[in-house]
Design a protein around this motif. Structure first.
Motif, short mmCIF file in Angstrom:
data_model
loop_
_atom_site.label_atom_id
_atom_site.label_comp_id
_atom_site.label_asym_id
_atom_site.label_seq_id
_atom_site.Cartn_x
_atom_site.Cartn_y
_atom_site.Cartn_z
N ALA A 212 0.84 -1.19 0.00
CA ALA A 212 0.00 0.00 0.00
C ALA A 212 0.88 1.23 0.00
CB ALA A 212 -0.92 0.00 1.22
N ASN A 213 0.26 2.36 -0.33
CA ASN A 213 1.02 3.61 -0.26
C ASN A 213 0.20 4.71 0.40
OD1 ASN A 213 -0.46 3.93 -3.05
ND2 ASN A 213 0.39 5.98 -2.62
N ALA A 214 0.91 5.52 1.17
CA ALA A 214 0.37 6.78 1.64
C ALA A 214 0.70 7.84 0.60
CB ALA A 214 0.97 7.14 2.99
N VAL A 215 0.14 9.06 0.79
CA VAL A 215 0.18 10.03 -0.30
C VAL A 215 1.09 11.22 -0.02
CG1 VAL A 215 -2.00 9.34 -1.34
CG2 VAL A 215 -2.00 11.00 0.55
N SER A 216 1.93 11.11 0.99
CA SER A 216 3.03 12.05 1.24
C SER A 216 3.97 11.35 2.20
CB SER A 216 2.55 13.38 1.82
OG SER A 216 2.06 13.21 3.14
N LYS A 217 5.19 11.88 2.34
CA LYS A 217 6.13 11.27 3.27
C LYS A 217 5.62 11.35 4.71
CE LYS A 217 10.28 11.95 0.43
NZ LYS A 217 11.59 12.64 0.31
N LEU A 218 5.09 12.50 5.08
CA LEU A 218 4.54 12.66 6.42
C LEU A 218 3.35 11.73 6.62
CD1 LEU A 218 4.42 14.08 9.15
CD2 LEU A 218 3.06 15.90 8.08
N HIS A 219 2.50 11.64 5.64
CA HIS A 219 1.35 10.73 5.75
C HIS A 219 1.81 9.29 5.89
CE1 HIS A 219 -2.32 8.68 3.74
NE2 HIS A 219 -2.56 8.87 5.02
N GLY A 220 2.91 8.92 5.21
CA GLY A 220 3.44 7.57 5.37
C GLY A 220 3.85 7.29 6.80
N GLU A 221 4.52 8.26 7.43
CA GLU A 221 4.93 8.11 8.83
C GLU A 221 3.71 7.95 9.73
OE1 GLU A 221 7.29 11.51 9.69
OE2 GLU A 221 8.82 11.06 8.17
N VAL A 222 2.73 8.81 9.51
CA VAL A 222 1.50 8.76 10.31
C VAL A 222 0.78 7.44 10.10
CG1 VAL A 222 -0.78 9.79 10.61
CG2 VAL A 222 1.22 11.28 10.37
N SER A 223 0.69 6.98 8.86
CA SER A 223 -0.04 5.75 8.55
C SER A 223 0.63 4.52 9.14
CB SER A 223 -0.19 5.59 7.03
OG SER A 223 -0.98 6.61 6.49
N ARG A 224 1.95 4.43 9.02
CA ARG A 224 2.65 3.27 9.57
C ARG A 224 2.49 3.20 11.09
NH1 ARG A 224 5.92 4.62 5.13
NH2 ARG A 224 7.14 6.14 6.31
N LYS A 225 2.51 4.35 11.71
CA LYS A 225 2.29 4.39 13.16
C LYS A 225 0.85 4.04 13.51
CE LYS A 225 2.76 7.45 17.17
NZ LYS A 225 3.17 8.82 17.61
N MET A 226 -0.08 4.57 12.75
CA MET A 226 -1.51 4.37 13.01
C MET A 226 -1.93 2.91 12.84
SD MET A 226 -4.66 6.43 11.25
CE MET A 226 -4.48 5.76 9.60
N TRP A 227 -1.46 2.26 11.76
CA TRP A 227 -1.89 0.89 11.47
C TRP A 227 -0.93 -0.16 12.01
CZ3 TRP A 227 -6.70 0.74 10.08
CH2 TRP A 227 -7.26 1.76 9.32
N GLY A 228 0.23 0.27 12.52
CA GLY A 228 1.23 -0.69 12.96
C GLY A 228 0.79 -1.58 14.11
N LYS A 229 -0.22 -1.18 14.85
CA LYS A 229 -0.70 -1.98 15.99
C LYS A 229 -1.52 -3.19 15.54
CE LYS A 229 -4.68 1.09 16.59
NZ LYS A 229 -5.33 2.10 17.45
#
Length: 588
Positions: A303-320
């Protein structure tokens, strides 16, 4: 389908719902056998050459495509992204087709009440440029047959990849079934699910009908997730599904990702005949709330997020969560060919500052004719103009400048550094809080000659307002903006971005060089009102001490900032880069 027995689920308040040097030409020939034994031959006209680099077949599913003003099947940023993607796919010669829905009434038409406040209306849209493929088939929705028809947007029409648009607004269907494709993002829960089934299952079925053996099914957001269950039925193999499926997530907050009751999903035939127990086993969903994005992340190979910052936020958000795929970042971009003012770029490339300045003033003057037409206010192209225009959502804070009344009054009454402000954007038609914000701005604007609020924020007005802007103001509440692409196209038209440090902005703005940015504070430890107070105070400080003095007292410096932005956005945030990265990083 016969959904009369399901009308309580599906109807409420009348709501319905170039590239490489080596090319190989491809042609599609369709021969379809319907249940009534009628045969239909459909040939992809306007075929364009496919680059050797982009041979892999991709099907791109999106609820909305902002292709061109006449095709009103989009609401906002998701559609602007997919539209630019399809244009760049054409320019690069990519082997990709788009799958979408032909919305009979579009998103909605934004008009005015008698007192100038916002009015929503739904008008039927007709499109003579769409080709009737003759392709019809049925899919199951609410365990009943619904007829689906496919129309075709020829690549030659708007210079895009081929796009198929599905409709259920057919005489073969009962009224409730017809309404599935009436309104984009229908408010009724079951109608939404029916729309998702149509996009996912209908789109996947169409691909089989036209013998387009897609190597990757790209879900632009999780709306088309039912395609995954269609593929599970087809391949009987979760690993095969994973190899086929990729996913783009756009939502940086977990609460913003859609969830629906799993039993309603099953009742609506979302799972293509799988039992609840099978669905739970395959998806890992144990509760009754079915999280579409979570399941997409578990089913996708990447999957991909749509900005570098969004990628950081998404990996943290869904990592659990267990079992999710890798989430990379591919920053959104917009199609330079479509959006950029070529005369400004020509003057820039030739180093002709006089022509460049003259062109910008002409663009402002032309846009101000729209302001005059809608509001009766005559704006001056020599005056510094701030534009805030995008989808009205709470976190985007359309009225942030008004939160400091004293500073606001000082700004709009400044005679040394005069300003003009334009607001525009479409709230969701049932988001009464956002509509209230829009109406508040309308009522405030009545007090001033230099504030205007416009309606009808679609592709054409969006481009005109970016041409009108000296500063494109963007002030979302950090970190809630996944990308926010409007500033990209603003820079392509000689506007300077001024933004909070969210979405794509950290990858672009060098403060004072190609734009202006509000420095991040310790937002995580702030209450919302504290964050708002900090942001508005900092915005006014930068406006008063940096932006306005530069524009009026050091215009050569201002012009250079504008040039830097035009150069940087051209090479970093043209969607040709983005579309290429999708092949290199997501489809491999």
């Amino acid at each position: 389908m016969n959904l009369r027995t399901a009308s309580k689920y599906a109807a409420s308040n009348n709501s319905f719902a170039i590239a490489s040097s080596s090319y190989q030409k491809y042609f599609f020939y369709l021969r379809l056998d319907y249940s009534n034994n009628n045969m239909s031959n459909f040939n992809f006209n306007g075929v364009y050459p496919i680059s050797e680099k982009y041979q892999k077949k991709v099907a791109y599913f999106s609820m909305e495509f902002a292709i061109h003003q006449p095709l009103k099947i989009y609401s906002g940023g998701l559609g602007f992204l997919s539209g630019s993607h399809m244009r760049s796919a054409y320019e690069l010669g990519q082997n990709i087709i788009g799958i979408g829905i032909l919305w009979k009434y579009g998103y909605y038409d934004q008009n005015r009440n008698a007192d100038q406040t916002m009015q929503t209306s739904w008008l039927e849209k007709t499109y003579s440029f769409l080709e009737d493929t003759g392709i019809k088939f049925t899919i199951k929705i609410h365990d009943a047959d619904v007829w689906v028809k496919a129309l075709y947007l020829n690549p030659k029409t708007f210079r895009t990849a081929p796009i198929f648009l599905l409709t259920t607004d057919l005489p073969e269907n009962d009224y409730v079934s017809q309404t599935i494709t009436h309104r984009l993002y229908d408010a009724n829960e079951a109608t939404k699910l029916a729309q998702y089934i149509l996009l996912g299952v209908g789109g996947a079925t169409l691909l089989d009908k036209i013998n387009f053996d897609a190597e990757k099914y790209h879900l632009n957001e999780a709306h088309a997730l039912p395609a995954a269950f269609y593929l599970l039925n087809k391949y009987k193999d979760v690993q095969k599904l994973k190899e086929k499926l990729v996913f783009t997530t756009h939502t940086p907050e977990e609460a913003g990702n859609e969830k629906h009751n799993i039993y309603l999903c099953q009742k609506m035939s979302y799972f293509c005949g799988l039992s609840i127990d099978e669905v739970r086993r395959l998806t890992g969903i144990t509760e009754d709330s079915f999280n579409h994005s979570l399941v997409a992340l578990r089913f996708a190979s990447k999957a991909n997020a749509v900005s570098k910052l969004h990628g950081e936020v998404s990996r943290k958000m869904w990592g659990k969560y267990e079992g999710i795929c890798d989430i990379i970042s591919i920053t959104n971009a917009q199609n330079w060919t479509y959006w950029a003012d070529k005369q400004m770029y020509r003057a820039f490339n030739e180093g002709d500052d006089y022509i460049m300045d003259d062109r910008k003033k002409y663009l402002k003057k032309r846009a101000f004719e729209i302001v005059a037409d809608q509001t009766g206010k005559i704006f001056d192209p020599n005056i510094f103009t701030i534009v805030w225009a995008r989808r009205f959502a709470g976190y985007k804070r359309a009225d942030l400048l008004l939160q400091d009344e004293a500073k606001f009054q000082q700004l709009i009454s400044n005679t040394k550094y005069p300003v003009q402000i334009i607001f525009a954007g479409k709230p969701y038609p049932l988001d009464y809080s956002a509509i209230g914000t829009f109406d508040r701005l309308v009522n405030e604007s009545k007090k001033y000659k230099n504030i205007a609020v416009l309606v009808g924020y679609e592709l054409t007005l969006s481009k005109r307002l970016k041409q009108a802007a000296d500063v494109w103001l963007n002030n979302p509440r950090v970190p809630r903006e996944a990308s926010g692409t409007s500033g990209m196209t603003a820079s392509m038209n000689g506007a300077v971005n001024f933004s909070t440090d969210d979405g794509w902005i950290p990858e672009f703005i060098n403060h004072g060089h190609n734009g202006f940015v509000v420095p991040k504070a310790d937002y995580a430890n702030m209450h919302i009102h504290e964050q708002d107070e900090y942001d508005v105070e900092t915005i006014y400080k930068i406006l008063e001490t940096e932006i306005l003095p530069t524009y009026y007292d050091r215009f050569d410096t201002w012009r250079q900032i504008m040039k830097n932005a035009m150069r940087d956005v051209r090479f970093q945030f043209d969607s040709n880069r983005m579309a290429s990265e999708y092949y290199d990083l997501l489809y491999r």
